[in-house]
Design a protein around this motif. Structure first.
Motif, PDB file in Angstrom:
ATOM      1  N   ILE A  56       0.844  -1.200   0.000  1.00 22.72           N
ATOM      2  CA  ILE A  56       0.000   0.000   0.000  1.00 22.72           C
ATOM      3  C   ILE A  56       0.877   1.246   0.000  1.00 22.72           C
ATOM      4  CG2 ILE A  56      -1.576   1.393   1.428  1.00 22.72           C
ATOM      5  CD1 ILE A  56      -3.003  -1.190   2.175  1.00 22.72           C
ATOM      6  N   ARG A  57       1.948   1.203   0.801  1.00 24.67           N
ATOM      7  CA  ARG A  57       2.832   2.366   0.890  1.00 24.67           C
ATOM      8  C   ARG A  57       3.704   2.503  -0.367  1.00 24.67           C
ATOM      9  NH1 ARG A  57       6.404   1.239   5.306  1.00 24.67           N
ATOM     10  NH2 ARG A  57       7.761   0.446   3.674  1.00 24.67           N
ATOM     11  N   ASP A  58       4.382   1.421  -0.765  1.00 19.30           N
ATOM     12  CA  ASP A  58       5.390   1.520  -1.821  1.00 19.30           C
ATOM     13  C   ASP A  58       4.779   1.695  -3.216  1.00 19.30           C
ATOM     14  OD1 ASP A  58       7.229   1.271   0.129  1.00 19.30           O
ATOM     15  OD2 ASP A  58       7.767  -0.805  -0.296  1.00 19.30           O
ATOM     16  N   ALA A  59       3.589   1.157  -3.443  1.00 15.99           N
ATOM     17  CA  ALA A  59       2.958   1.312  -4.761  1.00 15.99           C
ATOM     18  C   ALA A  59       1.969   2.472  -4.762  1.00 15.99           C
ATOM     19  CB  ALA A  59       2.257   0.018  -5.168  1.00 15.99           C
ATOM     20  N   ALA A 108      -2.411   2.713 -17.723  1.00 14.19           N
ATOM     21  CA  ALA A 108      -1.989   1.411 -18.271  1.00 14.19           C
ATOM     22  C   ALA A 108      -3.110   0.763 -19.079  1.00 14.19           C
ATOM     23  CB  ALA A 108      -1.550   0.494 -17.136  1.00 14.19           C
ATOM     24  N   LYS A 109      -4.347   0.905 -18.613  1.00 11.93           N
ATOM     25  CA  LYS A 109      -5.420   0.202 -19.304  1.00 11.93           C
ATOM     26  C   LYS A 109      -5.771   0.846 -20.643  1.00 11.93           C
ATOM     27  CE  LYS A 109      -9.353   2.219 -16.863  1.00 11.93           C
ATOM     28  NZ  LYS A 109     -10.330   2.004 -15.785  1.00 11.93           N
ATOM     29  N   ARG A 110      -5.250   2.064 -20.890  1.00  7.18           N
ATOM     30  CA  ARG A 110      -5.480   2.706 -22.186  1.00  7.18           C
ATOM     31  C   ARG A 110      -4.357   2.416 -23.181  1.00  7.18           C
ATOM     32  NH1 ARG A 110      -5.718   8.576 -21.144  1.00  7.18           N
ATOM     33  NH2 ARG A 110      -4.809   8.189 -19.093  1.00  7.18           N
ATOM     34  N   ILE A 111      -3.300   1.723 -22.742  1.00  4.52           N
ATOM     35  CA  ILE A 111      -2.216   1.369 -23.669  1.00  4.52           C
ATOM     36  C   ILE A 111      -2.759   0.344 -24.667  1.00  4.52           C
ATOM     37  CG2 ILE A 111       0.017   0.191 -23.856  1.00  4.52           C
ATOM     38  CD1 ILE A 111       0.792   1.446 -21.203  1.00  4.52           C
ATOM     39  N   PRO A 112      -2.560   0.584 -25.985  1.00  9.18           N
ATOM     40  CA  PRO A 112      -3.127  -0.349 -26.972  1.00  9.18           C
ATOM     41  C   PRO A 112      -2.749  -1.800 -26.698  1.00  9.18           C
ATOM     42  CG  PRO A 112      -2.296   1.614 -28.065  1.00  9.18           C
ATOM     43  CD  PRO A 112      -1.910   1.751 -26.616  1.00  9.18           C
ATOM     44  N   GLY A 113      -1.503  -2.042 -26.252  1.00  7.04           N
ATOM     45  CA  GLY A 113      -1.046  -3.418 -26.010  1.00  7.04           C
ATOM     46  C   GLY A 113      -1.808  -4.139 -24.921  1.00  7.04           C
ATOM     47  N   ALA A 114      -2.507  -3.389 -24.044  1.00  6.46           N
ATOM     48  CA  ALA A 114      -3.280  -4.035 -22.970  1.00  6.46           C
ATOM     49  C   ALA A 114      -4.448  -4.834 -23.531  1.00  6.46           C
ATOM     50  CB  ALA A 114      -3.779  -2.979 -21.979  1.00  6.46           C
ATOM     51  N   GLN A 115      -4.872  -4.500 -24.771  1.00  5.20           N
ATOM     52  CA  GLN A 115      -6.009  -5.188 -25.399  1.00  5.20           C
ATOM     53  C   GLN A 115      -5.682  -6.651 -25.715  1.00  5.20           C
ATOM     54  OE1 GLN A 115      -8.964  -3.679 -25.886  1.00  5.20           O
ATOM     55  NE2 GLN A 115      -8.223  -1.713 -25.118  1.00  5.20           N
ATOM     56  N   SER A 116      -4.430  -6.911 -26.147  1.00  5.29           N
ATOM     57  CA  SER A 116      -4.065  -8.270 -26.553  1.00  5.29           C
ATOM     58  C   SER A 116      -3.043  -8.893 -25.612  1.00  5.29           C
ATOM     59  CB  SER A 116      -3.501  -8.249 -27.974  1.00  5.29           C
ATOM     60  OG  SER A 116      -2.440  -7.302 -28.055  1.00  5.29           O
ATOM     61  N   GLY A 117      -2.159  -8.091 -25.059  1.00  2.00           N
ATOM     62  CA  GLY A 117      -1.145  -8.617 -24.145  1.00  2.00           C
ATOM     63  C   GLY A 117      -1.420  -8.171 -22.731  1.00  2.00           C
ATOM     64  N   SER A 118      -0.365  -7.814 -21.993  1.00  2.00           N
ATOM     65  CA  SER A 118      -0.582  -7.345 -20.630  1.00  2.00           C
ATOM     66  C   SER A 118       0.401  -6.229 -20.325  1.00  2.00           C
ATOM     67  CB  SER A 118      -0.408  -8.499 -19.641  1.00  2.00           C
ATOM     68  OG  SER A 118       0.782  -9.198 -19.910  1.00  2.00           O
ATOM     69  N   VAL A 119       0.022  -5.405 -19.355  1.00  4.82           N
ATOM     70  CA  VAL A 119       0.870  -4.292 -18.952  1.00  4.82           C
ATOM     71  C   VAL A 119       1.141  -4.426 -17.458  1.00  4.82           C
ATOM     72  CG1 VAL A 119       1.078  -1.784 -18.761  1.00  4.82           C
ATOM     73  CG2 VAL A 119      -0.114  -2.785 -20.727  1.00  4.82           C
ATOM     74  N   GLU A 120       2.409  -4.466 -17.118  1.00  7.95           N
ATOM     75  CA  GLU A 120       2.771  -4.539 -15.702  1.00  7.95           C
ATOM     76  C   GLU A 120       3.032  -3.122 -15.192  1.00  7.95           C
ATOM     77  OE1 GLU A 120       5.849  -7.380 -14.799  1.00  7.95           O
ATOM     78  OE2 GLU A 120       6.518  -6.191 -13.077  1.00  7.95           O
ATOM     79  N   VAL A 121       2.434  -2.791 -14.050  1.00 11.74           N
ATOM     80  CA  VAL A 121       2.608  -1.468 -13.441  1.00 11.74           C
ATOM     81  C   VAL A 121       3.568  -1.611 -12.272  1.00 11.74           C
ATOM     82  CG1 VAL A 121       1.442   0.442 -12.271  1.00 11.74           C
ATOM     83  CG2 VAL A 121       0.268  -0.798 -14.110  1.00 11.74           C
ATOM     84  N   ARG A 122       4.737  -0.995 -12.387  1.00 15.66           N
ATOM     85  CA  ARG A 122       5.719  -1.130 -11.296  1.00 15.66           C
ATOM     86  C   ARG A 122       6.112   0.235 -10.770  1.00 15.66           C
ATOM     87  NH1 ARG A 122       8.767  -6.001 -11.357  1.00 15.66           N
ATOM     88  NH2 ARG A 122      10.316  -5.131  -9.979  1.00 15.66           N
ATOM     89  N   PRO A 123       5.967   0.451  -9.452  1.00 16.86           N
ATOM     90  CA  PRO A 123       6.462   1.710  -8.897  1.00 16.86           C
ATOM     91  C   PRO A 123       7.991   1.780  -9.052  1.00 16.86           C
ATOM     92  CG  PRO A 123       5.229   0.423  -7.260  1.00 16.86           C
ATOM     93  CD  PRO A 123       5.428  -0.452  -8.427  1.00 16.86           C
ATOM     94  N   ILE A 124       8.488   2.963  -9.365  1.00 20.78           N
ATOM     95  CA  ILE A 124       9.934   3.156  -9.491  1.00 20.78           C
ATOM     96  C   ILE A 124      10.475   3.580  -8.133  1.00 20.78           C
ATOM     97  CG2 ILE A 124      11.691   4.666 -10.524  1.00 20.78           C
ATOM     98  CD1 ILE A 124      10.012   4.613 -13.098  1.00 20.78           C
ATOM     99  N   MET A 125      11.567   2.948  -7.746  1.00 20.21           N
ATOM    100  CA  MET A 125      12.196   3.297  -6.468  1.00 20.21           C
ATOM    101  C   MET A 125      12.757   4.717  -6.559  1.00 20.21           C
ATOM    102  SD  MET A 125      13.338   1.406  -3.628  1.00 20.21           S
ATOM    103  CE  MET A 125      14.127  -0.135  -4.034  1.00 20.21           C
ATOM    104  N   GLU A 126      12.374   5.561  -5.618  1.00 21.74           N
ATOM    105  CA  GLU A 126      12.892   6.934  -5.618  1.00 21.74           C
ATOM    106  C   GLU A 126      13.918   7.059  -4.496  1.00 21.74           C
ATOM    107  OE1 GLU A 126      11.972   8.856  -7.984  1.00 21.74           O
ATOM    108  OE2 GLU A 126       9.894   8.404  -8.550  1.00 21.74           O
ATOM    109  N   PHE A 127      15.103   7.543  -4.814  1.00 24.01           N
ATOM    110  CA  PHE A 127      16.128   7.778  -3.782  1.00 24.01           C
ATOM    111  C   PHE A 127      16.212   9.278  -3.535  1.00 24.01           C
ATOM    112  CE2 PHE A 127      17.186   3.914  -6.024  1.00 24.01           C
ATOM    113  CZ  PHE A 127      17.401   3.021  -4.998  1.00 24.01           C
ATOM    114  N   ASP A 128      15.938   9.685  -2.290  1.00 22.97           N
ATOM    115  CA  ASP A 128      15.996  11.139  -2.067  1.00 22.97           C
ATOM    116  C   ASP A 128      17.145  11.536  -1.167  1.00 22.97           C
ATOM    117  OD1 ASP A 128      12.882  10.799  -0.210  1.00 22.97           O
ATOM    118  OD2 ASP A 128      14.915  10.162   0.308  1.00 22.97           O
TER     119      ASP A 128
END
Lengths: 409, 116
Positions: free
Chosen positions: A159-162, B96-116
């Motif tokens: 919940i936090r990280d995503a 992600a769900k509006r990406i054309p490729g989501a219609q036939s394949g799949s889209v993975e949503v990954r948060p990017i690690m932020e270093f501050d």
């Protein structure tokens, strides 16, 4: 006092998580506030607004904790400074007399978010919204406490990280997301209704928590028909609980139940809820249809009074709305009552061909019952044995094995 | 928070795609890219060459091991990505769900690690 803590847990966590920006921090602060209350309430009396008192006390504790952390670490401090800037007005203005808004709906959507692992959504909802402790959840779901704790930690971290939002989804996603919440609540109820493992057939406490959550959800979104319908469905099932098990804890099926043991008051409530749900939305949703079926059964004084054509008609509609093998099997059981077991057996045999259904105990139990009624005892006994092997519930297994043996002799 | 939207699909479909199919796909991706740029969440993105152009690099005990092809052998391959900046995962899923490729394949949503 323990009851107040549990009743107010969801609302307190929801509000604190928003103003503190973090569920773990909210929970830690809440535990401290409960500890303070345990000492002070018996001496000073229960405050006029217990929830506001708890939230304010937790807020004070959280600010102390943030200050202590800030002196320790530089980069963490940056985060908390940001946090204090964004929420400070609300943090400051809070008093033990402030009415606390009910923000549980957003918390429920977060706990049942489709990005979370399915096996984490039930424990997380029970923990954060229903306020159950980890040992209580472990007992309810028959999981080791360490497993429950681990799933909670992982889910809260995600919940936090995503950045899973604690809030209501956008309007265009609302129906789908409500569906996800209802599925979690129904799963929780089902786990209490037919408990897996050796703990007896029923775990009423868990089923009752699910009903309480469904009532909360209905109160939060009273204009949606399906949460109301789910509440009706659970209420009607739960009204039969005393008749579902015998003195030894064994399973008693609907036709064999002593209907004098049914909770008439709960049935009356459930029937009224079904009617309201059916009036609110046409065509009826899947939970409203299931609740309507439960209502037909509840209205029959004796098993032979059951309006099976009505049950079958409702299953016909339900099968169109949710064309799953599970619904198809239940429809076949109703078909057996209306048109006889021969037609129904054909449908069940077709379902048994599906790979996903081959290992599903209720299918073999239904098949066994139809074979028995068709005068094919050996095949019926084999099907009962198969069902007994497959069910995850020890109480159901004993019941099915006994049915099989009765035919063998 | 920035999210990486990884677009997976069955790239063998490209072998039989007509020029018209390709033009439609390029137009659909162009429209999506313009939409998220207008929404102000676009932070980058590229289409990738077919997965058999990939080289996988591993270093084990100081020794570099190279192998051809992508790391994971699945029937869907990574074909491209976007980086979007959103407040919540719901917003990222909404893109992600509006990406054309989501219609036939799949889209993975990954948060990017932020270093501050």
């Amino acid at each position: 006092m323990a009851r107040v803590f549990r009743e107010e847990y969801g609302r307190a966590v929801a509000t604190l998580a928003r103003i503190l920006g973090d569920i773990d921090r909210a929970e830690d602060a809440l535990q401290e506030a409960f500890a303070v209350a345990t000492v002070r309430w018996p001496a000073e009396g229960t405050p006029r607004r217990p929830l506001a008192w708890i939230v304010t006390t937790a807020r004070n504790r959280a600010i102390d904790a943030i200050r202590a952390e800030r002196t320790r670490s530089g980069s963490e401090a940056a985060r908390h400074r940001l946090l204090e800037d964004t929420a400070s007005d609300e943090l400051d203005s809070l008093t033990t007399e402030t009415p606390i808004p009910d923000e549980r709906l957003g918390l429920i959507f977060a706990c049942c978010h489709p990005s979370l692992a399915l096996d984490a959504r039930v424990p997380l909802t029970l923990r954060l919204v229903a306020g159950l402790t980890v040992p209580e959840i472990g007992r309810g779901l028959l999981l080791p406490e360490a497993t429950v704790a681990q799933r909670l930690v992982r889910a809260k971290r995600k919940i936090r990280d995503a950045a899973i939002p604690i809030g209501e989804p956008p309007a265009d996603e609302l129906p789908e997301r409500i569906g996800g919440v209802l599925a979690v609540l129904y799963l929780t109820y089902s786990e209490g209704y037919v408990a897996t493992g050796d703990a007896g057939l029923r775990r009423d406490a868990l089923a009752e928590e699910a009903i309480r959550l469904a009532r909360v959800l209905h109160q939060l979104i009273p204009d949606e028909a399906e949460p109301l319908a789910l509440l009706a469905l659970m209420t009607l099932h739960h009204a039969r609980r005393a008749a579902r098990t015998d003195a030894a804890g064994g399973l008693v099926l609907l036709p064999d139940q002593d209907r004098g043991l049914w909770d008439r008051e709960a049935i009356a409530q459930g029937l009224a809820l079904v009617e309201r749900a059916l009036r609110m939305r046409r065509p009826a949703g899947p939970y409203a249809l299931q609740a309507a079926i439960a209502a037909v059964h509840a209205e029959a004084e004796r098993p032979e009074d059951t309006d099976w054509p009505q049950v079958l008609a409702l299953y016909d509609v339900l099968l169109r709305v949710t064309p799953t093998p599970v619904v198809a099997l239940n429809r076949a059981v109703a078909l057996a009552e209306v048109h006889g077991p021969a037609d129904a057996l054909d449908e069940v045999e077709a379902l048994a061909e599906l790979e996903a259904m081959a290992g599903w105990a209720p299918l073999h139990a239904a098949r066994a019952d139809m074979l028995r009624r068709l005068g094919r005892p050996e095949e019926a006994a084999a099907a009962y044995r198969r069902a007994a092997e497959l069910t995850g519930s020890a109480a159901q297994s004993a019941f099915l094995a006994a049915r099989g043996e009765a035919l063998g002799s | 928070m920035r999210y990486l939207l990884l677009i997976y699909g069955d790239e063998s479909a490209y072998a039989t795609a007509t020029p018209e199919d390709m033009q439609n796909e390029i137009a659909a991706y162009g429209a999506f890219s313009e939409a998220i740029t207008a929404e102000g969440i676009m932070r980058g993105g590229e289409a990738l060459q077919l997965s058999d152009t990939a080289t996988t690099v591993r270093v084990r005990e100081g020794e570099t091991l190279l192998s051809d092809g992508p790391f994971a052998e699945t029937h869907e391959q990574l074909g491209g990505y976007y980086i979007v900046e959103c407040d919540t995962v719901d917003e990222a899923i909404g893109a992600a769900k509006r990406i054309p490729g989501a219609q036939s394949g799949s889209v993975e949503v990954r948060p990017i690690m932020e270093f501050d």
